[in-house]
Design an enzyme around this catalytic site. Sequence first.
Site, PDB file in Angstrom:
ATOM      1  N   VAL A 278       0.836  -1.205   0.000  1.00 18.87           N
ATOM      2  CA  VAL A 278       0.000   0.000   0.000  1.00 18.87           C
ATOM      3  C   VAL A 278       0.869   1.252   0.000  1.00 18.87           C
ATOM      4  O   VAL A 278       0.561   2.252  -0.645  1.00 18.87           O
ATOM      5  CB  VAL A 278      -0.962   0.003   1.208  1.00 18.87           C
ATOM      6  CG1 VAL A 278      -1.708   1.326   1.304  1.00 18.87           C
ATOM      7  CG2 VAL A 278      -1.949  -1.147   1.083  1.00 18.87           C
ATOM      8  N   ILE A 281       3.306   1.295  -3.880  1.00 18.73           N
ATOM      9  CA  ILE A 281       2.786   1.315  -5.255  1.00 18.73           C
ATOM     10  C   ILE A 281       2.004   2.605  -5.504  1.00 18.73           C
ATOM     11  O   ILE A 281       0.994   2.864  -4.845  1.00 18.73           O
ATOM     12  CB  ILE A 281       1.882   0.087  -5.522  1.00 18.73           C
ATOM     13  CG1 ILE A 281       2.676  -1.203  -5.280  1.00 18.73           C
ATOM     14  CG2 ILE A 281       1.349   0.123  -6.946  1.00 18.73           C
ATOM     15  CD1 ILE A 281       1.854  -2.474  -5.357  1.00 18.73           C
ATOM     16  N   GLU A 283      -0.452   3.925  -7.058  1.00 17.81           N
ATOM     17  CA  GLU A 283      -1.603   3.574  -7.890  1.00 17.81           C
ATOM     18  C   GLU A 283      -2.365   4.789  -8.400  1.00 17.81           C
ATOM     19  O   GLU A 283      -3.081   4.711  -9.404  1.00 17.81           O
ATOM     20  CB  GLU A 283      -2.557   2.637  -7.125  1.00 17.81           C
ATOM     21  CG  GLU A 283      -3.378   3.284  -6.019  1.00 17.81           C
ATOM     22  CD  GLU A 283      -2.609   3.449  -4.713  1.00 17.81           C
ATOM     23  OE1 GLU A 283      -3.215   3.898  -3.729  1.00 17.81           O
ATOM     24  OE2 GLU A 283      -1.405   3.145  -4.683  1.00 17.81           O
ATOM     25  N   ASP A 325       3.896  28.629 -41.408  1.00 16.53           N
ATOM     26  CA  ASP A 325       3.471  29.197 -42.679  1.00 16.53           C
ATOM     27  C   ASP A 325       3.266  30.694 -42.472  1.00 16.53           C
ATOM     28  O   ASP A 325       3.180  31.171 -41.345  1.00 16.53           O
ATOM     29  CB  ASP A 325       2.164  28.520 -43.121  1.00 16.53           C
ATOM     30  CG  ASP A 325       1.855  28.752 -44.587  1.00 16.53           C
ATOM     31  OD1 ASP A 325       2.688  29.370 -45.276  1.00 16.53           O
ATOM     32  OD2 ASP A 325       0.780  28.331 -45.039  1.00 16.53           O
ATOM     33  N   ASN A 690      -3.424   7.419   2.623  1.00 15.90           N
ATOM     34  CA  ASN A 690      -3.377   7.625   1.169  1.00 15.90           C
ATOM     35  C   ASN A 690      -4.696   8.172   0.623  1.00 15.90           C
ATOM     36  O   ASN A 690      -4.710   8.962  -0.322  1.00 15.90           O
ATOM     37  CB  ASN A 690      -3.030   6.313   0.465  1.00 15.90           C
ATOM     38  CG  ASN A 690      -1.581   5.912   0.702  1.00 15.90           C
ATOM     39  OD1 ASN A 690      -0.782   6.730   1.130  1.00 15.90           O
ATOM     40  ND2 ASN A 690      -1.252   4.653   0.447  1.00 15.90           N
TER      41      ASN A 690
END
Length: 859
Positions: A278, A281, A283, A325, A690
Amino acid sequence: MFHTKSVEETLVYLECNADGLSSEEVLSRIKHYGKNLLPEAKKRPLFNIFLDQFKSPVVYVLLIAAVISISIKEYSDSAFIMVALILNAVVGTYQEYSAGERADALKKIVKTFVTVLRDSHRVEIASEDVTIGDIVFFESGVKVPADIRLIETTELQVNESLLTGESIDVNKECAYTSKNIDEPIGERQNMLFGGSLVTKGRAVGVVTAIADQTEVGKIASLLALDKVTKPPLLLRMEKFSVNISKIIGAVAILIIILGVYHNFALKEIFFLTVVLAVSAIPEGLPVAITVALSVASAAMSKKNVIVRKLSAIEGLGSCTLIASDKTGTMTQNSLSVEYFVTPQKIYNPDEFVNEELLLGAILCNEATFHKEDGEFVFLGDQVDVALAKYALMQDTSLLDKRKKFKITAKMPYEPINKYSAMSYEIDGKNMHLVKGSPEVILNKCTLDEDAKETILKQVDEWAAKGFRNIALAYKLSDESAIAKNGYVYLGFAAITDPLRDGVKEAVQTAEEAGIEVVMVTGDHPNTAFFIARELGIAISKDEVMDGLDIAKWRERGADKYELANKRVFARVSPEQKQLIVKTFQELGHFVAVTGDGVNDAPALKFANIGISMGKSGTDVARESSDLILTDDSFSSIVNGIEEGRVAYDNIRKVTHLLISTGLAEIVLVLLSILFFLPIPLLPVQLLWLNLVSNGFQDMALAAEGAEAGVLKRKARDPKEPIFNKVMISRVAIGGLYMGISAFALFYTLLQIGYQEEAARNITLLLMVLFENVHVFNSRSENSSIFKINHYSNKFLWISVFASLGMHIASMYSPFMQSLLSIEPVSWDIWANLLLVALALSVVMELEKLFRGKKLLSKG
């Protein structure tokens, strides 16, 4: 079946004629047949998007943890894990769905248009409003809106690769009639099919099928699959997350071995590995990057830049050279004839010129015009429109003459030829008329070399004043086929095209941002240099090369360094434009190229970033580009580069926040393992951390506005990875400080007699404070936290206060206390933790200061 019918049979079958449909008939047919729209790509159902949120290594680990928690009767832990996963999935679903909605909204902005005959007048309409029986006009660059039986063709070539898979252009001929009803699509020479692109020539045709009845509509179910091409940066980040997962898997096996060796309980070993997974990673990183890119797309659309490929946003931050251009991008593409210059006289706008010149201007002309409420309405190429306006201003009876004279042959303008030609039958004779580049037209005229040289000097002089010069000539003949030479020179029109407002400032801004600007145009070198000098692109003629110079340069071996200091490229061919792009890329530039015509498509595809025109651009150019300018303005390119830099900055900010806080959690866990301490934070606590601390702050960072001076710094190296030395340094310093400080606190608390649960509670609070403070450190890589405008991102403040508020509320809620093993702490503890957390900003400020001094010493 229409490929087996003649033109007359087709018109009878469709109950229409070559004069087009009436307004009433159009309404009736649209009501009967519906709109000309193909089935859209099937959107993923909201529930499927929701389920996709559970497809990640972290989720799999947590689901296993939830199941095991139930098996060991830790029901509250299991319930919290499931609730957290569902909440995370809801947030992810909302973000992904919103990003998709923004992308769909942008797609609807870009529409294709075609010219049709309605009520006997040519009008431009959206392709979706075409109906069966409409008479449609085609020229190079147009995307075919429906299935068409050709009525007239002139040197017509079409790219049908969408249907046939063949990339080679095919010739089309209206006179062809097949006898085989089952003839393969690729061999039906008298038909055009929806979705194909006209690459050369002109044509007129009648619509035979629309929408899902077209050939492309019959395979629309295959073309409309909801296939999303992810930008390279997102793919790299997803790969990074997968690699981290593999590393953590290997570390988890090591922990299990160590745990068994030290006689840890299986339950404790399991939760330890869950905690590590946990923590480590990232995520949330791919989702956050997707949000950053979609926010950037929306912001760019407000500044007249439509993103066709998300990878272009990442690339814009690396742009070091714009090959632009001139006409329509740097100028207004609002052309007007100011003078007519003949060998005998220079005519002012209010002077009547001779009849041959006026006939040449009005007859050798592909523009269409008619009177509406007493005023002329024009449609067509701006050069043709300018010449037609000039001629009709001199003599309105020319409109009737043009209708009266019969066209016997025509050669449409193609950039590669640099001229167009028409032949009319007038009083029993054929009058051939040519119009185009003075150099090309003079070679077709019966003039001696001295006369040609004198005229070319005139052309150079007028071009040096900024005029675009178009020469005219004619020939009377018994032959209807357009003559190749023997023409009588009439003179040239000196045409003006005013500069766009704000372009000069935009060029200056680009230069300040370390972006070089070069002009690539088909115009005369002197005209191009005049405009370039006005805009500050070039100051000397030594910086100008034309097509002949480029050809000689290639003969000399094409030394790339000869082009390094050139700023204006004039009279260039499509092949030469592509070569110019390639050469600048070899010189180390990341090149953005603008283009609007079929001839620009190769360079647009070859460029690092292809930019097409939304107003004046052809469908072929738009199909080949990464970005579309809805206002055709050079200034919008610079605005797009600014937004591209902001988007990349924001991606780095989000990456820094998530990876450094993840590193801090890993350091905390690993140090606890190495010192044989209990788990410093429970899986549910880490999940809460988290969810609460990084659940919304990363999204707020993804929507950050531009930092001061974003266009004052040099473009980044396109080869530079997102994890460059600066990123690695900042992540390491911030992550180590947070991880070691949290471990030191946890260790100290245990040593002075705190129970494990109480020590975890205080450590968790410190981590919550750390991660909320670190959000502000992540707002700028180089600017001091004390110099940032902290009122510019209200969503960030809301997310921080919401995060802290949720955690404080949980500390006083009996249910959450039990679930998270937390409790209120004293004011003294709050104060001490806050000081440690705020010290993180001091550490990061010192890192910026030290890095800044190091750069100054190198400079």
